[in-house]
Write an enzyme that holds these catalytic residues in place. Structure first.
Site, PDB file in Angstrom:
ATOM      1  N   TYR A 128       0.847  -1.198   0.000  1.00 21.15           N
ATOM      2  CA  TYR A 128       0.000   0.000   0.000  1.00 21.15           C
ATOM      3  C   TYR A 128       0.884   1.250   0.000  1.00 21.15           C
ATOM      4  CZ  TYR A 128      -3.512   3.299   1.816  1.00 21.15           C
ATOM      5  OH  TYR A 128      -4.347   4.370   2.010  1.00 21.15           O
ATOM      6  N   ARG A 200      -0.458   6.616  18.073  1.00 25.53           N
ATOM      7  CA  ARG A 200      -0.988   7.103  16.800  1.00 25.53           C
ATOM      8  C   ARG A 200      -1.467   8.540  16.959  1.00 25.53           C
ATOM      9  NH1 ARG A 200       1.283   3.224  15.549  1.00 25.53           N
ATOM     10  NH2 ARG A 200       0.611   1.415  14.332  1.00 25.53           N
TER      11      ARG A 200
HETATM   12  O1  GFB Z   1      -5.485   1.516  12.219  1.00 23.20           O
HETATM   13  P1  GFB Z   1      -4.512   0.426  12.299  1.00 23.20           P
HETATM   14  O2  GFB Z   1      -5.008  -0.919  11.936  1.00 23.20           O
HETATM   15  O3  GFB Z   1      -3.272   0.593  11.377  1.00 23.20           O
HETATM   16  O4  GFB Z   1      -3.972   0.509  13.816  1.00 23.20           O
HETATM   17  P2  GFB Z   1      -1.876   1.350  11.480  1.00 23.20           P
HETATM   18  C1  GFB Z   1      -3.207  -0.460  14.262  1.00 23.20           C
HETATM   19  C2  GFB Z   1      -2.835  -0.304  15.721  1.00 23.20           C
HETATM   20  O5  GFB Z   1      -3.968  -0.487  16.565  1.00 23.20           O
HETATM   21  C3  GFB Z   1      -1.892  -1.460  15.979  1.00 23.20           C
HETATM   22  C4  GFB Z   1      -3.848  -1.716  17.270  1.00 23.20           C
HETATM   23  O6  GFB Z   1      -0.996  -1.112  17.003  1.00 23.20           O
HETATM   24  C5  GFB Z   1      -2.866  -2.548  16.425  1.00 23.20           C
HETATM   25  O7  GFB Z   1      -2.234  -3.541  17.195  1.00 23.20           O
HETATM   26  N1  GFB Z   1      -5.162  -2.354  17.411  1.00 23.20           N
HETATM   27  C6  GFB Z   1      -5.731  -2.744  18.575  1.00 23.20           C
HETATM   28  C7  GFB Z   1      -6.025  -2.654  16.413  1.00 23.20           C
HETATM   29  N2  GFB Z   1      -6.917  -3.317  18.364  1.00 23.20           N
HETATM   30  C8  GFB Z   1      -7.131  -3.265  17.034  1.00 23.20           C
HETATM   31  C9  GFB Z   1      -8.208  -3.685  16.218  1.00 23.20           C
HETATM   32  O8  GFB Z   1      -9.209  -4.231  16.656  1.00 23.20           O
HETATM   33  N3  GFB Z   1      -8.071  -3.446  14.885  1.00 23.20           N
HETATM   34  C10 GFB Z   1      -6.991  -2.834  14.339  1.00 23.20           C
HETATM   35  N4  GFB Z   1      -6.958  -2.621  13.007  1.00 23.20           N
HETATM   36  N5  GFB Z   1      -5.938  -2.449  15.099  1.00 23.20           N
HETATM   37  C11 GFB Z   1      -2.424   1.803   9.050  1.00 23.20           C
HETATM   38  C12 GFB Z   1      -1.896   1.237   7.776  1.00 23.20           C
HETATM   39  O9  GFB Z   1      -1.501   1.430   9.981  1.00 23.20           O
HETATM   40  O10 GFB Z   1      -2.516   3.185   9.100  1.00 23.20           O
HETATM   41  C13 GFB Z   1      -2.550   1.812   6.617  1.00 23.20           C
HETATM   42  O11 GFB Z   1      -2.019  -0.152   7.818  1.00 23.20           O
HETATM   43  C14 GFB Z   1      -2.759   3.316   6.726  1.00 23.20           C
HETATM   44  O12 GFB Z   1      -1.779   1.519   5.507  1.00 23.20           O
HETATM   45  C15 GFB Z   1      -3.246   3.759   8.092  1.00 23.20           C
HETATM   46  O13 GFB Z   1      -1.577   3.988   6.460  1.00 23.20           O
HETATM   47  C16 GFB Z   1      -3.262   5.236   8.271  1.00 23.20           C
HETATM   48  O14 GFB Z   1      -2.000   2.717  12.082  1.00 23.20           O
HETATM   49  O15 GFB Z   1      -0.856   0.471  12.101  1.00 23.20           O
END
Ligand code: GFB
Length: 304
Positions: A128, A200
């Site tokens: 991505y 974040r």
């Molecule tokens: O939003 P997210 O999935 O992506 O957040 P990124 C991930 C963080 O939240 C990790 C924690 O530290 C996960 O371990 N987390 C805790 C969870 N519980 C959950 C849950 O239920 N679902 C998810 N998804 N995470 C994304 C990129 O990175 O950021 C994309 O993958 C994009 O490409 C986006 O750039 C802005 O912040 O890690």
């Protein structure tokens, strides 16, 4: 101004508004942006003055890990088609959405735009990230060859109404909201991925929609603009806020078999602060409340 918003039914696209403009919110039902001919035809028929390009195949850490090929192919094609179709249709101004994941994993903090292409992105989302980096390259090349006033923005983690609340592939905020909603309803545990330690920067969809429209209309610079909230929030802090918002009294479990992803990504948003010193960002608690309420009220029809 006649403004075309790609991804117009999505979280950010649907939040782009303007009283004195004709705004066309494009959805996948109107046009398959993977299809070059369809995209070029539609853009030349509509002949917009400006394009805010939000469309993409996006997801959180789960989506990025499970659909590496799709995320690369779809985003590369969609971006390439939209930017070229804009050029051919005589679009004067374009703002494309990148993401802070374009930055290398091994980077100097805060994230600054001179570091976009300096190393390998984090392993959890490199396809991505590379596809998005190519949009930066395409825009720069088009500026240099065709003199087009196109640019991009690099948002941190966006959240808000109309997000994708899918329980496997969504971003952290919508997934946690959906999981909490179910845990509360079914009286079950609430499971959070990873350690809760990663940090974040969150930005509300309605804020970034306003800012990107302002950039489209006013920004004369050439560099991509980083748009992010000021505060780094740990996933644990986010969990606490959501638990409070839902008044959830059950168990909260941190599942260490799930990935943490990149530990942190603090970014340098000084340029947009300089350009828009008086912009009032939505306080985090207020944005969370609005998003949770939206999800509860729209549960049946929300993307999930
Ligand atoms: O939003 P997210 O999935 O992506 O957040 P990124 C991930 C963080 O939240 C990790 C924690 O530290 C996960 O371990 N987390 C805790 C969870 N519980 C959950 C849950 O239920 N679902 C998810 N998804 N995470 C994304 C990129 O990175 O950021 C994309 O993958 C994009 O490409 C986006 O750039 C802005 O912040 O890690």
């Amino acid at each position: 101004m006649k403004l075309l918003v790609t991804g117009g039914q999505g979280m950010v696209g649907s939040a782009v508004e303007g009283k004195n403009d004709e705004i066309i919110h494009l959805s996948r039902d109107n046009c398959n942006l993977l299809n070059k001919k369809q995209t070029h035809r539609l853009f030349s028929q509509l002949k917009p003055d400006g394009v805010i390009h939000c469309a993409g195949k996006v997801g959180g850490i789960g989506g990025n890990s499970n659909f590496k090929g799709e995320y690369f192919y779809n985003n590369l094609l969609i971006n390439t088609n939209v930017i070229e179709a804009s050029r051919l249709a005589g679009v004067k101004r374009l703002v494309a959405y990148l993401s802070t994941c374009v930055f290398p994993d091994n980077v100097t903090y805060p994230l600054t735009i001179d570091q976009i292409h300096t190393g390998e992105p984090h392993s959890s989302n490199y396809p991505y990230a590379y596809a998005k980096r190519m949009a930066d390259v395409q825009i720069r090349a088009y500026r240099e060859q065709y003199g087009l006033n196109y640019t991009s923005i690099i948002p941190s983690n966006i959240y808000g109404p109309n997000d994708n609340f899918n329980l496997d592939h969504g971003h952290v905020m919508p997934m946690l909201i959906h999981k909490l909603y179910l845990a509360k309803k079914n009286n079950t545990d609430f499971t959070v991925w990873g350690s809760g330690k990663p940090l974040r920067e969150f930005i509300y969809s309605k804020d970034i929609a306003k800012i990107s429209k302002w950039i489209l209309e006013n920004y004369e610079g050439t560099d991509p603009l980083i748009i992010s909230g000021d505060e780094e929030v740990s996933i644990k802090d986010l969990v606490d806020l959501l638990v409070q918002e839902f008044n959830f009294k059950g168990n909260v479990i941190f599942d260490s078999t799930k990935p943490d992803g990149q530990y942190k990504k603090p970014s340098d948003n000084s340029k947009i602060k300089e350009l828009l010193p008086n912009f009032e960002y939505t306080p985090f608690e207020k944005g969370i409340k609005e998003t949770v309420n939206w999800f509860i009220e729209n549960y049946e029809n929300a993307r999930k």
